[in-house]
Design a protein around this motif. Structure first.
Motif, PDB file in Angstrom:
ATOM      1  N   ALA B   4       0.849  -1.186   0.000  1.00  0.00           N
ATOM      2  CA  ALA B   4       0.000   0.000   0.000  1.00  0.00           C
ATOM      3  C   ALA B   4       0.890   1.242   0.000  1.00  0.00           C
ATOM      4  O   ALA B   4       2.026   1.200   0.472  1.00  0.00           O
ATOM      5  N   LYS B   5       0.353   2.307  -0.540  1.00  0.00           N
ATOM      6  CA  LYS B   5       1.134   3.536  -0.710  1.00  0.00           C
ATOM      7  C   LYS B   5       1.747   4.028   0.606  1.00  0.00           C
ATOM      8  O   LYS B   5       2.947   4.315   0.686  1.00  0.00           O
ATOM      9  N   LEU B   6       0.947   4.040   1.637  1.00  0.00           N
ATOM     10  CA  LEU B   6       1.430   4.538   2.937  1.00  0.00           C
ATOM     11  C   LEU B   6       2.593   3.684   3.430  1.00  0.00           C
ATOM     12  O   LEU B   6       3.608   4.182   3.895  1.00  0.00           O
ATOM     13  N   LYS B   7       2.441   2.374   3.266  1.00  0.00           N
ATOM     14  CA  LYS B   7       3.460   1.426   3.703  1.00  0.00           C
ATOM     15  C   LYS B   7       4.741   1.627   2.898  1.00  0.00           C
ATOM     16  O   LYS B   7       5.848   1.646   3.445  1.00  0.00           O
ATOM     17  N   GLN B   8       4.560   1.783   1.594  1.00  0.00           N
ATOM     18  CA  GLN B   8       5.686   1.998   0.685  1.00  0.00           C
ATOM     19  C   GLN B   8       6.473   3.253   1.090  1.00  0.00           C
ATOM     20  O   GLN B   8       7.699   3.212   1.222  1.00  0.00           O
ATOM     21  N   ALA B  32      21.800  -8.490   5.253  1.00  0.00           N
ATOM     22  CA  ALA B  32      21.262  -8.176   3.921  1.00  0.00           C
ATOM     23  C   ALA B  32      19.923  -8.875   3.723  1.00  0.00           C
ATOM     24  O   ALA B  32      18.972  -8.295   3.174  1.00  0.00           O
ATOM     25  N   ASP B  33      19.854 -10.105   4.195  1.00  0.00           N
ATOM     26  CA  ASP B  33      18.607 -10.854   4.075  1.00  0.00           C
ATOM     27  C   ASP B  33      17.494 -10.159   4.868  1.00  0.00           C
ATOM     28  O   ASP B  33      16.362 -10.019   4.388  1.00  0.00           O
ATOM     29  N   ALA B  34      17.847  -9.706   6.060  1.00  0.00           N
ATOM     30  CA  ALA B  34      16.848  -9.037   6.903  1.00  0.00           C
ATOM     31  C   ALA B  34      16.354  -7.759   6.228  1.00  0.00           C
ATOM     32  O   ALA B  34      15.149  -7.469   6.209  1.00  0.00           O
ATOM     33  N   LEU B  35      17.293  -7.012   5.663  1.00  0.00           N
ATOM     34  CA  LEU B  35      16.906  -5.765   5.000  1.00  0.00           C
ATOM     35  C   LEU B  35      15.988  -6.046   3.806  1.00  0.00           C
ATOM     36  O   LEU B  35      14.990  -5.351   3.593  1.00  0.00           O
ATOM     37  N   ALA B  36      16.329  -7.088   3.069  1.00  0.00           N
ATOM     38  CA  ALA B  36      15.494  -7.456   1.920  1.00  0.00           C
ATOM     39  C   ALA B  36      14.091  -7.845   2.394  1.00  0.00           C
ATOM     40  O   ALA B  36      13.087  -7.500   1.757  1.00  0.00           O
ATOM     41  N   ARG B  37      14.027  -8.519   3.531  1.00  0.00           N
ATOM     42  CA  ARG B  37      12.713  -8.904   4.046  1.00  0.00           C
ATOM     43  C   ARG B  37      11.909  -7.680   4.489  1.00  0.00           C
ATOM     44  O   ARG B  37      10.700  -7.610   4.295  1.00  0.00           O
ATOM     45  N   VAL B  38      12.614  -6.695   5.067  1.00  0.00           N
ATOM     46  CA  VAL B  38      11.916  -5.463   5.461  1.00  0.00           C
ATOM     47  C   VAL B  38      11.325  -4.785   4.217  1.00  0.00           C
ATOM     48  O   VAL B  38      10.166  -4.361   4.209  1.00  0.00           O
ATOM     49  N   ARG B  39      12.133  -4.719   3.176  1.00  0.00           N
ATOM     50  CA  ARG B  39      11.634  -4.089   1.943  1.00  0.00           C
ATOM     51  C   ARG B  39      10.417  -4.828   1.403  1.00  0.00           C
ATOM     52  O   ARG B  39       9.451  -4.225   0.959  1.00  0.00           O
ATOM     53  N   ALA B  40      10.476  -6.158   1.449  1.00  0.00           N
ATOM     54  CA  ALA B  40       9.379  -6.955   0.899  1.00  0.00           C
ATOM     55  C   ALA B  40       8.114  -6.838   1.752  1.00  0.00           C
ATOM     56  O   ALA B  40       7.006  -6.708   1.229  1.00  0.00           O
ATOM     57  N   MET B  41       8.297  -6.865   3.065  1.00  0.00           N
ATOM     58  CA  MET B  41       7.124  -6.798   3.962  1.00  0.00           C
ATOM     59  C   MET B  41       6.574  -5.389   4.066  1.00  0.00           C
ATOM     60  O   MET B  41       5.379  -5.165   4.141  1.00  0.00           O
ATOM     61  N   GLY B  42       7.510  -4.427   4.107  1.00  0.00           N
ATOM     62  CA  GLY B  42       7.114  -3.049   4.397  1.00  0.00           C
ATOM     63  C   GLY B  42       6.930  -2.886   5.884  1.00  0.00           C
ATOM     64  O   GLY B  42       6.522  -3.814   6.585  1.00  0.00           O
ATOM     65  N   ARG B  46      -0.528   2.213  10.671  1.00  0.00           N
ATOM     66  CA  ARG B  46      -1.700   2.019  11.521  1.00  0.00           C
ATOM     67  C   ARG B  46      -2.863   1.385  10.767  1.00  0.00           C
ATOM     68  O   ARG B  46      -3.891   1.091  11.343  1.00  0.00           O
ATOM     69  N   ARG B  47      -2.694   1.127   9.480  1.00  0.00           N
ATOM     70  CA  ARG B  47      -3.758   0.421   8.759  1.00  0.00           C
ATOM     71  C   ARG B  47      -3.598  -1.097   8.853  1.00  0.00           C
ATOM     72  O   ARG B  47      -4.478  -1.841   8.426  1.00  0.00           O
ATOM     73  N   ASP B  48      -2.464  -1.551   9.369  1.00  0.00           N
ATOM     74  CA  ASP B  48      -2.269  -3.000   9.497  1.00  0.00           C
ATOM     75  C   ASP B  48      -3.152  -3.563  10.600  1.00  0.00           C
ATOM     76  O   ASP B  48      -3.255  -2.982  11.674  1.00  0.00           O
ATOM     77  N   GLU B  49      -3.739  -4.717  10.320  1.00  0.00           N
ATOM     78  CA  GLU B  49      -4.588  -5.367  11.317  1.00  0.00           C
ATOM     79  C   GLU B  49      -3.823  -5.614  12.625  1.00  0.00           C
ATOM     80  O   GLU B  49      -4.357  -5.436  13.716  1.00  0.00           O
ATOM     81  N   TYR B  50      -2.555  -5.994  12.469  1.00  0.00           N
ATOM     82  CA  TYR B  50      -1.762  -6.342  13.657  1.00  0.00           C
ATOM     83  C   TYR B  50      -1.390  -5.107  14.466  1.00  0.00           C
ATOM     84  O   TYR B  50      -0.874  -5.210  15.570  1.00  0.00           O
ATOM     85  N   TRP B  51      -1.617  -3.938  13.888  1.00  0.00           N
ATOM     86  CA  TRP B  51      -1.305  -2.673  14.570  1.00  0.00           C
ATOM     87  C   TRP B  51      -2.563  -1.833  14.725  1.00  0.00           C
ATOM     88  O   TRP B  51      -2.497  -0.610  14.810  1.00  0.00           O
ATOM     89  N   ASP B  55      -0.511   2.648  17.349  1.00  0.00           N
ATOM     90  CA  ASP B  55      -0.027   3.397  16.187  1.00  0.00           C
ATOM     91  C   ASP B  55       1.507   3.300  16.112  1.00  0.00           C
ATOM     92  O   ASP B  55       2.209   3.791  16.996  1.00  0.00           O
ATOM     93  N   PRO B  56       2.042   2.662  15.057  1.00  0.00           N
ATOM     94  CA  PRO B  56       3.497   2.478  14.981  1.00  0.00           C
ATOM     95  C   PRO B  56       4.244   3.672  14.400  1.00  0.00           C
ATOM     96  O   PRO B  56       5.466   3.608  14.240  1.00  0.00           O
TER      97      PRO B  56
END
Lengths: 251, 428
Positions: B4-8, B32-42, B46-51, B55-56
């Motif tokens: 989503a745009k906000l996440k991006q 590097a793997d962790a950073l790549a995962r952050v990029r992929a997950m975003g 506050r629109r995430d269900e888990y949050w 408010d993060p």
């Protein structure tokens, strides 16, 4: 000791008068009993004297050794020497019985300007008094009244009374939920506390408790008033004939 | 799927200035793997269900909001406990202020050193347990921690540790933005107690990965410091083998924002995992979130989640707790309770208890309650001469008692009880 004059009380949440002018005078060292049918206002009287929320005093007064009880907070009344043994002792999960007793004793001592009891001194006294009420170490350790049987709860009330050494003790249906043996044990605990300087007000439905705790004066309460006062024989009359005769007679 | 745009935007902004620290090849790869995962997950928004309840934004912002330093004249926690003290000041290990790290039964190393070593057992845990914990719910802030962390401790318990290890996190710079990553490996039959105390930073990201081998025991007692304005997001990822024990307790005072996530995988039979927490919050800017995920993937596992919150003057408490029982995890005994004591009408407790069970012979229960002080109990105490304030505190401590009972060591529990008592005495 305890002087109640023209006490009128209604419920806070509805316009219902429960006590309609109670007069009662208990001299030092005396044991008074109040008997009466359900809904006559006996328990309300004990709650109002000890300061429970939910009641409004509309008229009259109640004093303990001349000090106005009704304007005091519940803890101040306790420190002044008033004690109510509850009909339904409250369970307090998470608070150990011993902690509870020591907190109460020391709070009262503090309010009276006395030094707090040390843990060692306290333990000694409580063990001795608990023993005579057949309260074991396990019961002292458990959370207040949690998982206690009816008899254990009432014995625990008497233990509190023994530890706090009040001058005016009110026992609200202390016999309810007790078998004969438990009642005897409780009565013995009460009798052991009788003294010249200490008065009792025993609220009960039945005469049998009064076989064990001998009253000096018996009152009959009905519809928010004390309608008849007499000696111990009045309790026997109730036991034999019920309240109907007395109610008719007074009416 | 595109983010989503906000996440991006949030993720791009946060990562723009992030350069990965360098070390040994395996460490570089993990980062590097962790950073790549952050990029992929975003990063979470506050629109995430888990949050949904927390408010993060301030946790994902490029700059950490400053937090005034908090003066306290209280003696340091666990002062009477014989322990190994390891002091971090704004996230940097202060060797001079720390004890000698040699302790019988454990090997303690600094993460910075470990990440530079070509061969180390840490490569099998660092970021590995964290990665496992990303399913089924993404925890991008933990991956970001794995990518960025340079300091922390690496603890290897080879036997019963002679004394507890106390990580003391001091906060000295009002603008400090700290990332710490700790590893604990408990060998078969070994045992260690980890204590964590102190506010750490204005913004604190902390990740703990714990691997407990067969019959091992890990005890964790944490006190999150009293700085009123601090923010913290912490993650604990634990993997529990057969017949092992994991026990974690957290006490939280103050702070603007605290999100504690605990992810436990029970992978061996007859293992025990308890995670508990108590928090006391005063004021509308207090927000505390416990998010727990326990997975049973073995026979006869026992898990307990016990969370208690005392909230007043508009404070907010959140609990999201889940027990997942996988197919075949028969005879699982799972328990979860979350309770709040609201001392006024302004405070709020938000709870999302969840059970997901795929085995047919298990005992799982969960409950959640919200209530005020019991007026009848209060009257009872007062009728015995206990002043109203003292009676209220006694009942409040009684409410918290069940969670404190989760601490195995009574001396540690008593220390925390004393702290709670003095906190309550100050907040009337």
């Amino acid at each position: 000791m305890l002087e109640i004059k023209g006490l009128k009380v209604k419920l806070e949440e509805e316009d219902k008068e429960i006590l309609k002018g109670v007069d009662l005078n208990i001299a030092p060292g005396m044991v008074h009993a109040i008997m009466g049918p359900n809904g006559s206002g006996k328990s309300t009287l004990s709650y109002v004297l000890s300061g429970r929320d939910g009641y409004v005093v509309t008229d009259g007064s109640a004093t303990l050794d001349g000090v106005d009880l009704l304007s005091m907070a519940p803890e101040e009344r306790a420190a002044a020497g008033l004690f109510l043994a509850f009909q339904y002792p409250v369970e307090i999960p998470g608070v150990g019985n011993m902690t509870f007793l020591r907190t109460a004793v020391n709070a009262q001592r503090k309010a009276r300007g006395q030094d707090e009891l040390s843990a060692g001194d306290f333990l000694k006294v409580v063990r001795e008094k608990a023993k005579s009420l057949k309260i074991d170490a396990e019961m002292l350790k458990r959370p207040v009244n949690v998982g206690f049987s009816g008899g254990e709860k009432k014995r625990n009330e008497i233990l509190q009374m023994a530890m706090l050494e009040p001058k005016m003790c009110i026992l609200d249906e202390t016999d309810s939920g007790l078998d004969v043996d438990a009642m005897k044990l409780v009565a013995e605990g009460v009798n052991a506390l009788r003294s010249e300087g200490r008065s009792f007000l025993v609220i009960t439905h039945y005469q049998r408790l009064l076989d064990h705790i001998k009253p000096d004066v018996v009152h009959i309460m009905a519809d928010g008033r004390i309608i008849k006062t007499g000696g111990p024989e009045l309790a026997l009359e109730v036991e034999n004939n019920g309240y109907a005769d007395i109610l008719t007679e007074v009416a | 799927m595109a983010l989503a745009k906000l996440k991006q935007d949030t993720t791009a902004a946060r990562l723009a200035d992030v350069t990965l620290p360098t070390g040994a090849a395996w460490a570089n790869a993990a980062r590097a793997d962790a950073l790549a995962r952050v990029r992929a997950m975003g990063l979470p928004t506050r629109r995430d269900e888990y949050w949904k309840f927390t408010d993060p934004t301030s946790l994902t912002a490029v700059d950490a909001p400053a937090a005034a330093l908090f003066d306290t004249d209280e003696a340091p926690l666990f002062d009477a406990v014989d322990r190994v003290k390891i002091v971090f000041v704004d996230g940097i290990l202060d060797a001079a202020a720390s004890d000698d790290l040699t302790v019988e039964g454990v090997v303690i190393e600094r993460l910075a050193d470990v990440m530079a070593a070509d061969i180390h057992w840490a490569r099998d845990i660092y970021g590995v347990l964290e990665t496992c914990g990303q399913k089924p719910v993404e925890r991008a802030l933990a991956a970001l921690n794995t990518a960025m962390a340079t300091d922390g401790v690496v603890i290897h318990a080879t036997a019963k540790a002679a004394k507890p290890i106390n990580l003391i996190y001091l906060h000295s710079d009002p603008a400090s933005d700290v990332v710490l990553h700790n590893l604990v490996k408990v060998d078969a039959g070994a045992e260690v107690t980890l204590l964590e105390t102190g506010p750490a930073a204005a913004r604190f990201s902390k990740c703990l990965e714990v691997d407990v081998a067969e019959g091992g025991a890990f005890h964790h007692v944490r006190v999150q410091g009293r700085d009123h304005e601090r923010r913290a997001v912490t993650h604990c990822f634990a993997r529990i083998s057969a017949q092992s024990t994991f026990k974690s307790f957290t006490l939280t005072f103050n702070g603007v924002l605290t999100r504690n996530e605990c992810v436990i995988d029970i992978v061996g039979d007859d293992a025990t995992a308890h995670v508990a927490g108590a928090c006391v919050g005063d004021g509308h800017d207090f927000h505390h979130d416990d998010t727990v995920f326990v997975t049973h993937d073995a026979l006869r596992g026992e898990s307990r989640q016990v969370f208690k919150k005392v909230l007043r003057n508009g404070a907010v408490g959140v609990f999201q707790g889940k027990i997942l029982v996988k197919q075949g995890a028969q005879k699982t005994d799972g328990y979860q309770i979350s309770q709040s004591l609201l001392l006024d009408d302004d405070s709020q407790f938000l709870a999302k208890p969840e059970l997901e069970i795929y085995a047919d012979d298990v005992a799982c229960s969960h409950g959640s309650t919200t209530g005020a002080i019991d007026e009848t109990a209060l009257y009872y105490l007062r009728s015995r001469g206990v002043p109203a304030d003292q009676a209220r505190n006694l009942l409040t401590l009684a409410f918290l008692a069940e969670s404190l009972e989760e601490i195995a060591d009574p001396a540690l529990a008593n220390d925390l009880r004393d702290r709670l008592e003095s906190w309550l005495a100050r907040h009337r």
